[in-house]
Write a protein that holds these residues in place. Structure first.
Motif, PDB file in Angstrom:
ATOM      1  N   ILE A   7      -0.628  14.082  -5.457  1.00 59.55           N
ATOM      2  CA  ILE A   7       0.777  14.498  -5.473  1.00 59.55           C
ATOM      3  C   ILE A   7       1.416  14.253  -4.115  1.00 59.55           C
ATOM      4  O   ILE A   7       2.537  13.729  -4.021  1.00 59.55           O
ATOM      5  CB  ILE A   7       0.898  15.979  -5.894  1.00 59.55           C
ATOM      6  CG1 ILE A   7       0.528  16.128  -7.362  1.00 59.55           C
ATOM      7  CG2 ILE A   7       2.293  16.522  -5.621  1.00 59.55           C
ATOM      8  CD1 ILE A   7       0.348  17.569  -7.819  1.00 59.55           C
ATOM      9  N   ILE A   8       0.691  14.588  -3.057  1.00 64.56           N
ATOM     10  CA  ILE A   8       1.210  14.359  -1.692  1.00 64.56           C
ATOM     11  C   ILE A   8       1.364  12.865  -1.435  1.00 64.56           C
ATOM     12  O   ILE A   8       2.381  12.407  -0.901  1.00 64.56           O
ATOM     13  CB  ILE A   8       0.272  14.987  -0.633  1.00 64.56           C
ATOM     14  CG1 ILE A   8       0.206  16.503  -0.799  1.00 64.56           C
ATOM     15  CG2 ILE A   8       0.698  14.605   0.778  1.00 64.56           C
ATOM     16  CD1 ILE A   8       1.490  17.230  -0.501  1.00 64.56           C
ATOM     17  N   ALA A   9       0.371  12.081  -1.825  1.00 60.54           N
ATOM     18  CA  ALA A   9       0.421  10.634  -1.611  1.00 60.54           C
ATOM     19  C   ALA A   9       1.590  10.020  -2.379  1.00 60.54           C
ATOM     20  O   ALA A   9       2.324   9.174  -1.846  1.00 60.54           O
ATOM     21  CB  ALA A   9      -0.888   9.987  -2.042  1.00 60.54           C
ATOM     22  N   GLU A  10       1.782  10.450  -3.618  1.00 60.40           N
ATOM     23  CA  GLU A  10       2.880   9.932  -4.436  1.00 60.40           C
ATOM     24  C   GLU A  10       4.238  10.295  -3.831  1.00 60.40           C
ATOM     25  O   GLU A  10       5.164   9.485  -3.831  1.00 60.40           O
ATOM     26  CB  GLU A  10       2.774  10.490  -5.850  1.00 60.40           C
ATOM     27  CG  GLU A  10       3.765   9.895  -6.818  1.00 60.40           C
ATOM     28  CD  GLU A  10       3.582  10.454  -8.221  1.00 60.40           C
ATOM     29  OE1 GLU A  10       4.595  10.589  -8.923  1.00 60.40           O
ATOM     30  OE2 GLU A  10       2.429  10.731  -8.605  1.00 60.40           O
ATOM     31  N   ALA A  11       4.346  11.503  -3.293  1.00 61.28           N
ATOM     32  CA  ALA A  11       5.599  11.931  -2.672  1.00 61.28           C
ATOM     33  C   ALA A  11       5.935  11.087  -1.448  1.00 61.28           C
ATOM     34  O   ALA A  11       7.108  10.891  -1.123  1.00 61.28           O
ATOM     35  CB  ALA A  11       5.521  13.406  -2.279  1.00 61.28           C
ATOM     36  N   GLU A  12       4.895  10.583  -0.791  1.00 59.57           N
ATOM     37  CA  GLU A  12       5.101   9.718   0.378  1.00 59.57           C
ATOM     38  C   GLU A  12       5.238   8.255  -0.011  1.00 59.57           C
ATOM     39  O   GLU A  12       5.437   7.405   0.848  1.00 59.57           O
ATOM     40  CB  GLU A  12       3.938   9.882   1.357  1.00 59.57           C
ATOM     41  CG  GLU A  12       3.878  11.247   2.011  1.00 59.57           C
ATOM     42  CD  GLU A  12       2.703  11.384   2.957  1.00 59.57           C
ATOM     43  OE1 GLU A  12       1.854  10.467   3.018  1.00 59.57           O
ATOM     44  OE2 GLU A  12       2.637  12.419   3.636  1.00 59.57           O
ATOM     45  N   GLY A  13       5.102   7.948  -1.279  1.00 59.06           N
ATOM     46  CA  GLY A  13       5.238   6.573  -1.746  1.00 59.06           C
ATOM     47  C   GLY A  13       3.974   5.748  -1.617  1.00 59.06           C
ATOM     48  O   GLY A  13       4.027   4.519  -1.686  1.00 59.06           O
ATOM     49  N   ASN A  14       2.828   6.398  -1.448  1.00 61.00           N
ATOM     50  CA  ASN A  14       1.551   5.680  -1.341  1.00 61.00           C
ATOM     51  C   ASN A  14       0.865   5.629  -2.697  1.00 61.00           C
ATOM     52  O   ASN A  14       0.973   6.549  -3.500  1.00 61.00           O
ATOM     53  CB  ASN A  14       0.613   6.376  -0.347  1.00 61.00           C
ATOM     54  CG  ASN A  14       1.122   6.288   1.076  1.00 61.00           C
ATOM     55  OD1 ASN A  14       1.833   5.368   1.438  1.00 61.00           O
ATOM     56  ND2 ASN A  14       0.748   7.274   1.874  1.00 61.00           N
ATOM     57  N   ASN A  15       0.132   4.539  -2.925  1.00 66.51           N
ATOM     58  CA  ASN A  15      -0.651   4.409  -4.152  1.00 66.51           C
ATOM     59  C   ASN A  15      -2.089   4.869  -3.960  1.00 66.51           C
ATOM     60  O   ASN A  15      -2.835   4.959  -4.922  1.00 66.51           O
ATOM     61  CB  ASN A  15      -0.658   2.953  -4.630  1.00 66.51           C
ATOM     62  CG  ASN A  15       0.704   2.523  -5.107  1.00 66.51           C
ATOM     63  OD1 ASN A  15       1.484   3.341  -5.576  1.00 66.51           O
ATOM     64  ND2 ASN A  15       0.989   1.238  -4.978  1.00 66.51           N
ATOM     65  N   ARG A  16      -2.462   5.124  -2.711  1.00 65.05           N
ATOM     66  CA  ARG A  16      -3.832   5.520  -2.405  1.00 65.05           C
ATOM     67  C   ARG A  16      -3.849   6.874  -1.713  1.00 65.05           C
ATOM     68  O   ARG A  16      -2.943   7.202  -0.949  1.00 65.05           O
ATOM     69  CB  ARG A  16      -4.486   4.504  -1.468  1.00 65.05           C
ATOM     70  CG  ARG A  16      -4.549   3.112  -2.045  1.00 65.05           C
ATOM     71  CD  ARG A  16      -5.191   2.197  -1.089  1.00 65.05           C
ATOM     72  NE  ARG A  16      -6.601   2.093  -1.474  1.00 65.05           N
ATOM     73  CZ  ARG A  16      -7.489   1.400  -0.826  1.00 65.05           C
ATOM     74  NH1 ARG A  16      -7.160   0.774   0.273  1.00 65.05           N
ATOM     75  NH2 ARG A  16      -8.718   1.343  -1.247  1.00 65.05           N
TER      76      ARG A  16
END
Length: 100
Positions: free
Chosen positions: A74-83
């Motif tokens: 969820i944190i990664a997605e919020a930052e726009g990361n796929n990993r």
């Protein structure tokens, strides 16, 4: 049935921790010069885990890891990361530990 951690693996981890704690207790006993009553010393008793306790421990570990990955995603997605990066896990870890 969901995939869980192998009970033999968890038991091996438990035994490793028990051995380390026993070694620490022995070191402390040498420093303190503790006098145990014969036959009651913890180092004389074998440490083991019942099969149900191991199974529940495996399930708890699986739930903990799954929750950690979901929160980090969820944190990664919020930052726009796929990993998921280690920094994502570092950010969710304090709250995760409080929740568990």
């Amino acid at each position: 049935m969901e995939n869980t951690f192998d009970t033999d693996l968890v038991y091996s981890i438990f035994k490793l921790v028990w051995r380390r704690k026993a070694a620490d207790r022995e070191e402390e006993a040498e420093v303190i010069m503790d006098t145990d009553v014969a036959g009651t010393s913890r180092k004389n008793r074998p440490m083991t885990a019942n099969s149900n306790a191991l199974r529940v421990s495996c399930e708890l570990l699986q739930i903990f890891v799954t929750e950690a990955v979901q929160r980090a995603a969820i944190i990664a997605e919020a930052e726009g990361n796929n990993r998921i990066e280690p920094t994502h896990l570092e950010r969710i870890l304090p709250q995760l530990l409080l929740d568990f």
